[in-house]
Design a protein around this motif. Structure first.
Motif, PDB file in Angstrom:
ATOM      1  N   UNK A   1       0.919  -1.136  -0.069  1.00 52.35           N
ATOM      2  CA  UNK A   1       0.062   0.024  -0.040  1.00 52.35           C
ATOM      3  C   UNK A   1       0.876   1.136  -0.194  1.00 52.35           C
ATOM      4  N   UNK A   2       0.498   2.214  -0.766  1.00 47.37           N
ATOM      5  CA  UNK A   2       1.324   3.537  -1.089  1.00 47.37           C
ATOM      6  C   UNK A   2       2.602   3.197  -1.367  1.00 47.37           C
ATOM      7  N   UNK A   3       2.729   2.360  -2.455  1.00 47.51           N
ATOM      8  CA  UNK A   3       4.061   1.982  -2.820  1.00 47.51           C
ATOM      9  C   UNK A   3       4.655   2.801  -3.864  1.00 47.51           C
ATOM     10  N   UNK A   4       4.028   3.557  -4.505  1.00 49.22           N
ATOM     11  CA  UNK A   4       4.367   4.556  -5.657  1.00 49.22           C
ATOM     12  C   UNK A   4       4.956   5.595  -4.573  1.00 49.22           C
ATOM     13  N   UNK A   5       4.670   6.149  -3.506  1.00 44.60           N
ATOM     14  CA  UNK A   5       4.736   7.288  -2.729  1.00 44.60           C
ATOM     15  C   UNK A   5       6.260   6.800  -2.030  1.00 44.60           C
ATOM     16  N   UNK A   6       5.977   5.544  -1.265  1.00 44.92           N
ATOM     17  CA  UNK A   6       7.450   5.116  -0.671  1.00 44.92           C
ATOM     18  C   UNK A   6       8.486   4.849  -1.501  1.00 44.92           C
ATOM     19  N   UNK A   7       8.177   4.340  -2.785  1.00 46.15           N
ATOM     20  CA  UNK A   7       8.954   3.758  -3.731  1.00 46.15           C
ATOM     21  C   UNK A   7       9.924   4.819  -4.175  1.00 46.15           C
ATOM     22  N   UNK A   8       8.979   6.023  -4.354  1.00 42.57           N
ATOM     23  CA  UNK A   8       9.702   7.486  -4.925  1.00 42.57           C
ATOM     24  C   UNK A   8      10.527   7.970  -3.702  1.00 42.57           C
ATOM     25  N   UNK A   9      10.086   7.975  -2.357  1.00 43.16           N
ATOM     26  CA  UNK A   9      10.866   8.668  -1.463  1.00 43.16           C
ATOM     27  C   UNK A   9      11.986   7.597  -1.243  1.00 43.16           C
ATOM     28  N   UNK A  10      11.794   6.463  -1.467  1.00 39.23           N
ATOM     29  CA  UNK A  10      13.166   5.594  -1.208  1.00 39.23           C
ATOM     30  C   UNK A  10      14.098   5.934  -2.005  1.00 39.23           C
ATOM     31  N   UNK A  11      13.779   6.240  -3.344  1.00 39.59           N
ATOM     32  CA  UNK A  11      14.857   6.351  -4.487  1.00 39.59           C
ATOM     33  C   UNK A  11      15.241   7.591  -4.147  1.00 39.59           C
ATOM     34  N   UNK A  12      14.549   8.654  -3.903  1.00 36.52           N
ATOM     35  CA  UNK A  12      14.943  10.273  -3.411  1.00 36.52           C
ATOM     36  C   UNK A  12      16.163   9.950  -2.266  1.00 36.52           C
ATOM     37  N   UNK A  13      15.737   9.315  -1.271  1.00 34.71           N
ATOM     38  CA  UNK A  13      16.688   9.135  -0.277  1.00 34.71           C
ATOM     39  C   UNK A  13      18.180   8.331  -0.636  1.00 34.71           C
ATOM     40  N   UNK A  14      17.778   7.365  -1.496  1.00 39.05           N
ATOM     41  CA  UNK A  14      19.117   6.808  -1.804  1.00 39.05           C
ATOM     42  C   UNK A  14      19.920   7.903  -2.766  1.00 39.05           C
ATOM     43  N   UNK A  15      19.246   8.744  -3.502  1.00 37.04           N
ATOM     44  CA  UNK A  15      20.050   9.872  -4.260  1.00 37.04           C
ATOM     45  C   UNK A  15      20.943  10.417  -3.320  1.00 37.04           C
ATOM     46  N   UNK A  16      20.279  11.128  -2.156  1.00 35.16           N
ATOM     47  CA  UNK A  16      20.864  11.498  -1.013  1.00 35.16           C
ATOM     48  C   UNK A  16      22.077  10.972  -0.726  1.00 35.16           C
ATOM     49  N   UNK A  17      21.941   9.757  -0.343  1.00 36.43           N
ATOM     50  CA  UNK A  17      22.861   8.838   0.422  1.00 36.43           C
ATOM     51  C   UNK A  17      24.029   8.792  -0.558  1.00 36.43           C
ATOM     52  N   UNK A  18      23.763   8.669  -1.997  1.00 40.55           N
ATOM     53  CA  UNK A  18      24.895   8.555  -2.872  1.00 40.55           C
ATOM     54  C   UNK A  18      25.798   9.681  -2.953  1.00 40.55           C
ATOM     55  N   UNK A  19      24.828  10.886  -3.054  1.00 35.64           N
ATOM     56  CA  UNK A  19      25.526  12.245  -2.985  1.00 35.64           C
ATOM     57  C   UNK A  19      26.316  12.718  -1.890  1.00 35.64           C
ATOM     58  N   UNK A  20      25.854  12.144  -0.699  1.00 38.04           N
ATOM     59  CA  UNK A  20      26.882  12.687   0.506  1.00 38.04           C
ATOM     60  C   UNK A  20      28.206  11.741   0.401  1.00 38.04           C
ATOM     61  N   UNK A  21      28.071  10.444  -0.379  1.00 36.87           N
ATOM     62  CA  UNK A  21      29.434   9.592  -0.397  1.00 36.87           C
ATOM     63  C   UNK A  21      30.028  10.322  -1.465  1.00 36.87           C
TER      64      UNK A  21
END
Ligand code: TRP
Length: 446
Positions: free
Chosen positions: A300-320
């Motif tokens: 449930x809410x997969x589109x929202x949570x999935x998008x948020x997940x990849x946004x956060x992963x981009x940030x994690x990659x960025x700070x690395x």
């Protein structure tokens, strides 16, 4: 001239931002799958404890003592101790490793950026394993898209590094990392309901040593270096901005624990979904992009949570990513007199070019193989499994044998007690011997 983190927490956040990234969520799970699970995980954790933590302490210590880019830090410390200026080559080795890693790292960060938009568009709703696999294949097979996303990610990295790494970093790490972690835990929750959670745990935590090859051990060690950002001067340069009151030992342990936790939790989310969908654990570098979207397509809410997940992963990659560029940029500023903006752009463009080779190796140049690997795999293998352990080995030798006892005692500032002696025994004997043996065995000398 040389800056300082505002607080101890700022350093922890920055170093955690460097450590936690694609290495934990993208690289750890697929490498674990490649080498058969439990035994690989165990060796990886042993490497974090016995090699990673002592080397992290050594890097932070050398950085704080030298207070410059890794190249100049090594030159200064070697001359203070009356040792050869050739130690600065360690800094150069790190620069080569940094360029190489960032070049393919940026390509994968580009996939992550692409997946923000893929997921947001809702294509994964109700997706099957086959559908998700073909969506990934289409992305990776399209050099123009990869080039666009790679270019955007390098540009993002240049922007932050050119402003100085501490700007905004604290906030990004302080809020976004915990958010990423919470989402990962939620994914574990999803994985628990697949009916294959126990199978996933068994795969990850029941070591089957018959599956462990010499190459698997080398890769587990390489993964420990990669995930903790060690062996190329990234942590050293962050240490150079650290104030003198902070306890290096405690800080390093906290960072290593958090980093390993994120890696383990993401594997715990991914493997049950792999088994539930009858996928092969040897999915390769596309693993997280082929597995988690199945979950986002069904929860449930997969589109929202999935998008948020990849946004956060981009940030994690960025700070690395910024920590991979910072050592060379600091050196260009110190020795060439470039301003930060020009230095960052220059280093960014070099990395970008190398990244183009990586991304073409996934499609147009996929027939070219060196030692059976495409260029991207080759860059990753060389940097992660060879350059980083070599760098780490030299750091251990310098910190344990060339830096005087008085200097490390003073800089680590933990008193001449058991903890200090234990570290010194690790860094002088255990760490270099372990790295050396794994290394030599891997190149079949032993
Ligand atoms: N540790 C980061 C990750 O896991 C990648 C990284 C950042 C890195 N800086 C580094 C790896 C320096 C090796 C050396 O995603």
């Amino acid at each position: 001239m040389h800056g300082e983190w505002s607080t101890r927490l700022a350093f922890i956040l920055a170093a955690t931002g460097s450590a936690v990234g694609l290495g934990n969520i993208w690289r750890f799970p697929y490498t674990t799958g490649e080498y058969g699970g439990g035994a690989f995980v165990l060796v990886y954790l042993l490497c974090v404890a016995g090699i990673g933590i002592p080397i992290m302490m050594a890097e932070v210590m050398l950085g704080r003592r030298g207070r410059q880019s890794p190249i100049n830090t090594m030159r200064t410390l070697a001359s203070e101790e009356g040792k050869s200026p050739a130690w600065q080559l360690l800094g150069w080795l790190g620069i080569v490793a940094g360029f190489t890693i960032l070049s393919f790292y940026s390509v994968v960060a580009g996939w992550t950026l692409a997946y923000v938009f893929r997921t947001a568009s809702g294509v994964f709703q109700g997706a099957t394993a086959d559908g998700v696999t073909s969506i990934f294949g289409n992305l990776v097979g399209d050099p123009e898209r990869l080039l666009a996303w790679h270019t955007i990610f390098i540009a993002m990295t240049i922007v932050v590094v050119s402003r100085g790494v501490s700007h905004g970093l604290e906030k990004a790490v302080r809020f976004l990392m915990p958010a990423l972690f919470v989402l990962l835990i939620a994914m574990v929750g999803y994985a628990m309901n697949t009916g294959y959670f126990a199978a996933g745990l068994e795969y990850l935590f029941t070591p089957d040593f018959s599956k462990l090859t010499t190459k698997g051990v080398l890769s587990a060690m390489g993964q420990a270096f990669f995930s903790l950002s060690l062996g190329m001067g990234a942590i050293m340069i962050y240490g150079s901005y650290l104030n003198h009151r902070t306890s290096i030992a405690r800080t390093s342990i906290v960072i290593a624990l958090m980093d390993s936790l994120v890696a383990i939790v993401s594997a715990m989310a991914i493997f049950p979904i792999i088994f539930a969908n009858d996928l092969d654990p040897e999915l390769g570098p596309g693993m997280v992009f082929k597995v988690l979207p199945i979950a986002f397509g069904h929860m449930p809410g997969g589109t929202f949570f999935g998008t948020l997940f990849f946004v956060l992963l981009v940030f994690a990659a960025w700070t690395s990513a910024i920590s991979l560029l910072e050592p060379v940029v600091a050196w260009l500023v110190e020795n060439r007199g470039y301003n930060r903006v020009f230095a960052s752009a220059w280093a960014g463009v070099v990395t970008w070019l190398l990244g183009v080779v990586s991304l073409l190796s996934l499609n147009a140049w996929s027939d070219y193989k060196v030692f059976g690997m495409g260029f991207m795999g080759l860059f990753d293998f060389l940097a992660t499994n060879i350059l980083l352990p070599l760098g780490g080995f030299l750091i251990a030798i310098f910190a344990g044998w060339y830096l005087s006892r008085a200097s490390s005692l003073d800089e680590l500032n933990m008193g001449d007690r058991f903890a200090y002696r234990f570290w010194r025994a690790l860094i002088r004997y255990v760490t270099p011997i372990a790295v050396g043996v794994v290394f030599l065995r891997a190149i079949k000398v032993l």
